[in-house]
Design an enzyme around this catalytic site. Sequence first.
Site, short mmCIF file in Angstrom:
data_model
loop_
_atom_site.label_atom_id
_atom_site.label_comp_id
_atom_site.label_asym_id
_atom_site.label_seq_id
_atom_site.Cartn_x
_atom_site.Cartn_y
_atom_site.Cartn_z
CE1 TYR A 89 -23.42 -53.06 -35.60
CE2 TYR A 89 -25.69 -53.76 -35.21
CZ TYR A 89 -24.40 -53.53 -34.74
OH TYR A 89 -24.10 -53.76 -33.43
CD GLN A 146 -18.98 -49.26 -30.74
OE1 GLN A 146 -19.94 -48.62 -30.35
NE2 GLN A 146 -18.51 -50.32 -30.08
CG ASN A 177 -28.78 -51.99 -29.24
OD1 ASN A 177 -28.65 -50.96 -29.91
ND2 ASN A 177 -27.80 -52.47 -28.48
CB SER A 185 -37.55 -58.74 -33.03
OG SER A 185 -38.13 -59.40 -34.12
CD GLN A 233 -40.50 -61.67 -32.54
OE1 GLN A 233 -40.68 -62.21 -33.62
NE2 GLN A 233 -39.54 -60.79 -32.36
CG HIS A 289 -41.80 -61.11 -37.62
ND1 HIS A 289 -41.06 -60.51 -36.62
CD2 HIS A 289 -40.91 -61.49 -38.58
CE1 HIS A 289 -39.79 -60.52 -36.96
NE2 HIS A 289 -39.67 -61.10 -38.14
CD GLU A 301 -44.76 -24.08 -61.09
OE1 GLU A 301 -43.53 -24.17 -61.34
OE2 GLU A 301 -45.40 -25.01 -60.57
#
Length: 428
Positions: A124, A186, A209, A233, A255, A323, A410
């Site tokens: 993406y 989507q 986002n 970010s 930034q 960062h 076990e």
Amino acid sequence: MKIIKYPAKEAWEALQQRPTLDMTALFDVARTVLDDVRTDGDAAVKRYSEKFDRVSLSRLAVTPEEIREAESLLPDDLKKAIRVAHDNIAAFHAAQRFDGVKVETMPGVTCWQKAVPIEKVGLYVPGGTAPLFSTVLMLAVPARIAGCHEIVLCTPPNKEGGIQPAILFSAQLAGVDKIFKAGGIQAIAAMTYGTESISKVYKIFGPGNQYVMAAKQLVGMKDVATDMPAGPSEVAIIADETARPEFIASDFLSQAEHGVDSQSLLLTTSEKLADDVVKEIEQQLTHLSRRELTGKSLANSRIVILRSADEMIAFSNQYAPEHLIIQTADAKYARDRILNAGSVFLGAYTPESAGDYASGTNHTLPTNGYARAYSGVNLDSFIKKITFQEITKAGLSALGATIEVMAANEQLDAHKNAVNIRLKNIES
């Protein structure tokens, strides 16, 4: 711009809060879109493209003609820059190749790992306010080096239904197999469930986002693997009185211009540096083309003045930035004590922009404090490691009793019997 002086440690957590939306609302929207795309496929992707991106699409796939045209539209200096960045990213990630070593854990018992590429991966690439063609390189180059069989890329179209030419050029250069005009939730849905046009993939990569992050978290719970939680970010800067305020201000603003929900933090022991950085930010901001958006982002940002290098390091480790820039007289001291960060930039002449574009490291990194537990994207992100083992008769004779005792304790009799039946065969 807020300057907070010498806060008590009890106040640090409040100062480290990121700008966030109501996640309940995010998940509600994401679920609706995911369900619609799963049911209606291409038609739903086109509907949501019209709703969210304000574009009506006749087809989702990018054509070979569009890719050829994109290359012709780019200036030569940009194509050269993309090729240099591509080669540096390829060199850094190729050096991460895994060489499996066979280990004889005891005589006759041999174990090893084999690295196998994930067959189908989805990438993406955000569009939004700044189409990130650099992200294409960061994701597609390691996918190609890993040997992924099918690399699918989704990115939002512009209002004319096209894709930014540098994204298409970078995708072709990096070896992407299929490119689609689909953004946001989507796109995540389409790569998760598959549509008439868009292939279903086994793992999805890429930043976005908070809606994209919400969608990735939802599908990652049961439908498809994802790289990491990645949202808005952020950067933290550790600096002392030796740092140059104009450099710090430029990193702060680089930034902030990502988006209104980005965040920048300066951690310093110098009140003078803090004041000088504020002045530099105000001056440099006036020259930026995205100054309005960047100015809004600065509302999420702050400068925190602390008492010592150790306090700056402790604050940063608690914040766990995506960062981290270190500009101090003794950068090695800080470097060796960093525990939580996505990517670290050392020294006055190592801007975050280098890692964002062309030094070779990957810029797809964990945000929102996830650097406490997640790594950034690397070659291993596109690889599965399958373990193998081979045991000889002598090896099972030596190891068998250990397995039988553990299985019996076990209360898993069939496990014990699977060894016992073989030991009897060896002894007969």
